[in-house]
Design a protein around this motif. Structure first.
Motif, PDB file in Angstrom:
ATOM      1  N   PRO B 166       0.832  -1.201   0.000  1.00 37.08           N
ATOM      2  CA  PRO B 166       0.000   0.000   0.000  1.00 37.08           C
ATOM      3  C   PRO B 166       0.875   1.262   0.000  1.00 37.08           C
ATOM      4  N   ARG B 167       0.264   2.415  -0.173  1.00 40.78           N
ATOM      5  CA  ARG B 167       0.964   3.695  -0.146  1.00 40.78           C
ATOM      6  C   ARG B 167       1.753   3.837   1.163  1.00 40.78           C
ATOM      7  N   GLY B 168       3.015   4.243   1.054  1.00 40.49           N
ATOM      8  CA  GLY B 168       3.815   4.494   2.252  1.00 40.49           C
ATOM      9  C   GLY B 168       4.446   3.248   2.858  1.00 40.49           C
ATOM     10  N   VAL B 169       4.218   2.092   2.241  1.00 43.33           N
ATOM     11  CA  VAL B 169       4.753   0.836   2.776  1.00 43.33           C
ATOM     12  C   VAL B 169       5.724   0.234   1.749  1.00 43.33           C
ATOM     13  N   TYR B 170       6.867  -0.211   2.238  1.00 38.30           N
ATOM     14  CA  TYR B 170       7.955  -0.648   1.349  1.00 38.30           C
ATOM     15  C   TYR B 170       8.519  -1.993   1.803  1.00 38.30           C
ATOM     16  N   ALA B 171       9.503  -2.453   1.015  1.00 37.44           N
ATOM     17  CA  ALA B 171      10.148  -3.734   1.318  1.00 37.44           C
ATOM     18  C   ALA B 171      10.705  -3.749   2.751  1.00 37.44           C
ATOM     19  N   LYS B 172      11.233  -2.618   3.190  1.00 36.85           N
ATOM     20  CA  LYS B 172      11.797  -2.558   4.544  1.00 36.85           C
ATOM     21  C   LYS B 172      10.735  -2.844   5.600  1.00 36.85           C
ATOM     22  N   ASP B 173       9.532  -2.316   5.365  1.00 36.58           N
ATOM     23  CA  ASP B 173       8.452  -2.538   6.331  1.00 36.58           C
ATOM     24  C   ASP B 173       8.089  -4.023   6.377  1.00 36.58           C
ATOM     25  N   LEU B 174       8.082  -4.645   5.197  1.00 35.21           N
ATOM     26  CA  LEU B 174       7.791  -6.081   5.131  1.00 35.21           C
ATOM     27  C   LEU B 174       8.838  -6.869   5.915  1.00 35.21           C
ATOM     28  N   VAL B 175      10.105  -6.565   5.688  1.00 32.53           N
ATOM     29  CA  VAL B 175      11.133  -7.396   6.316  1.00 32.53           C
ATOM     30  C   VAL B 175      11.184  -7.134   7.829  1.00 32.53           C
ATOM     31  N   LEU B 176      10.917  -5.886   8.245  1.00 28.01           N
ATOM     32  CA  LEU B 176      10.862  -5.628   9.693  1.00 28.01           C
ATOM     33  C   LEU B 176       9.688  -6.392  10.317  1.00 28.01           C
ATOM     34  N   LEU B 262       0.633  -8.424   1.539  1.00 27.73           N
ATOM     35  CA  LEU B 262       1.236  -7.092   1.573  1.00 27.73           C
ATOM     36  C   LEU B 262       0.184  -5.999   1.740  1.00 27.73           C
ATOM     37  N   ASP B 263      -1.025  -6.228   1.246  1.00 28.08           N
ATOM     38  CA  ASP B 263      -2.096  -5.223   1.353  1.00 28.08           C
ATOM     39  C   ASP B 263      -2.302  -4.774   2.798  1.00 28.08           C
ATOM     40  N   GLN B 264      -2.000  -5.699   3.726  1.00 28.62           N
ATOM     41  CA  GLN B 264      -2.328  -5.403   5.122  1.00 28.62           C
ATOM     42  C   GLN B 264      -1.174  -4.824   5.933  1.00 28.62           C
ATOM     43  N   LEU B 265      -0.032  -4.589   5.273  1.00 23.06           N
ATOM     44  CA  LEU B 265       1.138  -4.096   6.016  1.00 23.06           C
ATOM     45  C   LEU B 265       1.050  -2.596   6.279  1.00 23.06           C
ATOM     46  N   LEU B 266       1.752  -2.179   7.330  1.00 23.59           N
ATOM     47  CA  LEU B 266       1.825  -0.770   7.714  1.00 23.59           C
ATOM     48  C   LEU B 266       3.290  -0.348   7.732  1.00 23.59           C
ATOM     49  N   PRO B 267       3.574   0.954   7.725  1.00 22.39           N
ATOM     50  CA  PRO B 267       4.958   1.389   7.960  1.00 22.39           C
ATOM     51  C   PRO B 267       5.384   0.904   9.351  1.00 22.39           C
ATOM     52  N   MET B 268       6.569   0.284   9.421  1.00 22.90           N
ATOM     53  CA  MET B 268       7.022  -0.339  10.664  1.00 22.90           C
ATOM     54  C   MET B 268       8.308   0.317  11.166  1.00 22.90           C
ATOM     55  N   ALA B 274      16.905  -4.084  19.836  1.00 23.62           N
ATOM     56  CA  ALA B 274      16.793  -5.392  19.190  1.00 23.62           C
ATOM     57  C   ALA B 274      16.016  -5.249  17.891  1.00 23.62           C
ATOM     58  N   VAL B 275      16.501  -5.868  16.837  1.00 21.37           N
ATOM     59  CA  VAL B 275      15.872  -5.721  15.525  1.00 21.37           C
ATOM     60  C   VAL B 275      14.458  -6.298  15.528  1.00 21.37           C
ATOM     61  N   ASP B 276      14.218  -7.333  16.352  1.00 21.23           N
ATOM     62  CA  ASP B 276      12.883  -7.946  16.340  1.00 21.23           C
ATOM     63  C   ASP B 276      11.875  -7.237  17.251  1.00 21.23           C
ATOM     64  N   ASN B 277      12.280  -6.105  17.808  1.00 27.04           N
ATOM     65  CA  ASN B 277      11.390  -5.302  18.656  1.00 27.04           C
ATOM     66  C   ASN B 277      10.639  -4.317  17.753  1.00 27.04           C
ATOM     67  N   VAL B 278       9.651  -4.856  17.023  1.00 22.31           N
ATOM     68  CA  VAL B 278       9.051  -4.119  15.905  1.00 22.31           C
ATOM     69  C   VAL B 278       7.632  -3.666  16.229  1.00 22.31           C
ATOM     70  N   ARG B 279       7.318  -2.424  15.849  1.00 20.38           N
ATOM     71  CA  ARG B 279       5.948  -1.908  16.019  1.00 20.38           C
ATOM     72  C   ARG B 279       5.563  -1.027  14.833  1.00 20.38           C
ATOM     73  N   PRO B 280       4.288  -0.830  14.588  1.00 22.82           N
ATOM     74  CA  PRO B 280       3.895   0.110  13.533  1.00 22.82           C
ATOM     75  C   PRO B 280       4.398   1.519  13.865  1.00 22.82           C
ATOM     76  N   ALA B 281       4.828   2.252  12.830  1.00 24.64           N
ATOM     77  CA  ALA B 281       5.373   3.599  13.028  1.00 24.64           C
ATOM     78  C   ALA B 281       4.386   4.473  13.801  1.00 24.64           C
ATOM     79  N   ALA B 282       3.098   4.288  13.526  1.00 26.46           N
ATOM     80  CA  ALA B 282       2.083   5.123  14.167  1.00 26.46           C
ATOM     81  C   ALA B 282       2.125   5.016  15.696  1.00 26.46           C
ATOM     82  N   GLN B 283       2.588   3.853  16.196  1.00 31.70           N
ATOM     83  CA  GLN B 283       2.654   3.670  17.662  1.00 31.70           C
ATOM     84  C   GLN B 283       3.911   4.265  18.288  1.00 31.70           C
ATOM     85  N   VAL B 284       4.862   4.650  17.461  1.00 29.05           N
ATOM     86  CA  VAL B 284       6.139   5.143  17.990  1.00 29.05           C
ATOM     87  C   VAL B 284       6.295   6.626  17.686  1.00 29.05           C
ATOM     88  N   LYS B 285       5.326   7.190  16.967  1.00 25.42           N
ATOM     89  CA  LYS B 285       5.517   8.556  16.480  1.00 25.42           C
ATOM     90  C   LYS B 285       5.662   9.535  17.648  1.00 25.42           C
TER      91      LYS B 285
END
Ligand code: SF4
Lengths: 177, 417
Positions: B166-176, B262-268, B274-285
């Protein structure tokens, strides 16, 4: 080949110790000066680690066995990480799990890494390790632990004291049973 | 029984029937070192008594981690590597040419190749269907001398991708997102194999970002099939003749199958330490940042700079935030100049650094101060990674880094789209 046996005492640390914890990138300029680099081993995460290992060696109570939780050595491929752990005086590492590059590097340096349930071992416990047979006796608690088997080629490399002595001897990878 | 991609490549190369769990000895198509692991590899090579490289044409040295060198010891290591390359007749990519993994992708990696590098992100070349993995200095020293190495054939996870970003979501967001799901050791010793209908639309640049971070889940390789996208990339880089289609067999045995739409992914965002300490960007803004860093073997390619330039064009980075840009290679830098991205970035306040690893590993060019926070497009945020154990590193996509640089705090990039 006779069994490789080790006796020592546990120094316990936690999970997810990265290669950046063991040797931070900011010391990269010391990588060609290993004795200097080794002075900084685990400096940020466990500042008293080096002195603990030294103190153990000084008492003559046996060798230092580093005992950690899961995913030891995650991160970079820097072989300097197991090199400095070994140089600091650690004779073997017990871990719940280890990152693959670190694991292979440690074996290549002749530093045994055995995977087992390290929750069962306490800090300071007296340990007797049969590296070849993959058995650990915790003499303090009286329990015995077994470890998973490593590929035959790895045991052969460890048996020669590391990859370089192995290659000096055989000049090639040789089939091991 | 059908074979996974990992089993297939290792079978072809070892001339046998490689199955997960076997140990095979395999020829190596490309072996390389970089400037922080190379000196030890050279010492091990010499200590073993070797006089010559098995395959000088297929051996590379890269001066990218300290580029240009910030310290006399590292300058001396560079001299050692240049001298060794000269004596042995192998190619050296000197300071300023770019990051080893980017140069391997641009110039060397081909489907079905075996590549070993003394750097953990050697996995990047898995994007081209190469079995590429990082090893330590001793292993690579022996590979340089013998032209081969040993592998335990890994079990594989299949990552089945559907939908579209989706808009604003990239390969990096997927891999995170994936690393958050799998965990930093969840794929230890395994191969991650990517497949699914979404691949046809996934550019090589995106694939490289994803393969690059396979090691952050502990994986030995991150493999993509070789398809039309691979063929186009190889042709653009003058080696279309090296293309061969490559994919896992139907009925291959996977230890795990992970489905991602992929349709359901968000910016992460990945949080310290730790690299696996992942959250949607909206929660960290709202987290204030003193530095934004766009570059590295994960996200320093032309597409990444295009995304950042698009967001930053006509805007300014926040006065309290240093915006650092390090293109992954000289070719990337030249194209980014031609396309006008560099001008937009510099006008927005960016500091453009030479092609190379730059601030990624804490040696130079952007070391953090005590208590400072950096939002980086790199692949690791371990404590101390950027040169200071008292600093905090968050990881995100170039879009999130660009948007955050404007506001001076972590920002969901969709606010600027
Ligand atoms: S850019 Fe960073 S992660 Fe990539 S090779 Fe350089 S130091 Fe390693």
């Amino acid at each position: 080949m006779s069994d490789l046996m080790l006796k020592g005492r546990a120094i316990k640390l936690g999970d997810n110790i990265s290669t950046d914890d063991i040797i931070p990138g900011r010391f990269a300029h010391l990588r060609s000066n290993l004795p200097e680099l080794a002075k900084h081993v685990l400096e940020d995460g466990a500042p008293d680690f080096a002195s603990k290992v030294k103190a153990l060696s000084a008492t003559g109570e046996g060798k230092a066995i580093l005992v950690v939780g899961k995913n030891l050595g995650l991160g970079s491929s820097r072989e300097h990480a197991p090199v400095v752990v070994k140089m600091s005086g650690v004779a073997a590492i017990l871990a719940k799990s280890a990152a693959r590059i670190f694991f292979r590097n440690a074996i290549n340096q002749g530093l045994p890494v055995l995977l087992c349930d390290t929750d069962k071992i306490g800090d300071g416990d007296e340990l007797e390790i049969n590296v070849t047979g993959g058995k650990i006796a915790d003499l303090t608690s009286g329990i015995t632990l077994s470890c998973g088997k490593m590929p035959a080629i790895m045991s052969a490399i460890l048996g020669e004291g590391g990859l370089i002595p192995y290659i000096q001897k055989y000049k090639d990878f040789v089939a091991t049973g | 029984m059908g074979k996974t991609l990992a089993e297939k490549i290792l079978s072809l190369k070892s001339g046998g029937d490689a199955q997960a769990g076997d140990v095979v000895i395999s020829d190596v198509d490309l072996a390389f070192v970089q400037d922080t692991t190379g000196p030890l590899a050279i010492r091990q090579f010499k200590e073993s008594g070797f006089q010559a490289l098995a395959k000088p044409q297929q051996t590379m040295m890269f001066l990218d981690h300290a580029a240009p060198s910030p310290a006399q010891q590292l300058s001396n290591d560079h001299i050692l590597l240049r001298r060794f390359a000269g004596e042995m007749g192998c190619r050296i990519y000197d300071v300023g040419e770019g990051i080893c993994h980017q140069l391997v992708a641009e110039n060397f990696a081909n489907p079905g190749d075996i590549i070993v590098g003394a750097d953990s992100h050697t996995v990047t070349a898995g994007a081209l269907g190469a079995f590429a993995t990082g090893m330590g200095s001793s292993d690579v020293a022996v590979a340089l001398a013998l032209g081969k190495t040993w592998f335990r054939v890994p079990e594989s996870f299949q990552i089945e991708l559907s939908g579209a970003f989706p808009r604003g979501v990239y390969a990096k967001d997927l891999v995170l997102y994936l690393i958050g799901q799998i965990g930093a050791d969840g794929a230890n010793y395994k191969a991650l194999e990517f497949g699914g209908r979404a691949l046809a639309r996934m550019t090589m640049s995106q694939r490289l970002t994803i393969a690059n971070m396979a090691v952050e889940a502990g994986a030995k390789v991150g493999l993509f099939p070789a398809d039309k996208v691979t063929w186009n990339f190889l042709r653009e880089h003058g080696r279309g003749d090296k293309y061969k289609p490559l994919s896992a067999d139907a009925g291959a045995n996977y230890e795990q199958v992970i489905l991602v739409n992929l349709d359901q992914l968000l910016p992460m965002v990945s949080l310290p330490h730790a690299v696996d300490n992942v959250r949607p960007a909206a929660q960290v803004k709202g987290v204030k940042i003193q530095q934004a860093f766009i570059g590295t073997c994960t996200n320093g390619r032309l597409e990444d700079l295009a995304v950042a330039a698009d967001i930053l064009k006509g805007r300014k980075s926040h006065p309290g935030t240093r915006l650092l840009i390090a293109p992954a290679s000289r070719q990337v830098l030249i194209r980014a100049i031609e396309k006008g991205y560099i001008r937009s970035l510099i006008e927005a306040g960016a500091i453009v650094l030479p092609p190379g690893c730059s601030a990624c590993l804490g040696l130079h060019q952007g070391v953090l101060g005590d208590g400072e926070v950096c939002l980086s497009t790199a692949n690791r945020n371990f404590r101390g990674r950027m040169g200071n154990p008292e600093a905090m590193i968050y990881l995100a996509s170039p879009a999130t880094a660009a948007a955050s640089a404007i506001k001076g705090e972590i920002t969901d990039p969709r606010e600027f789209m």
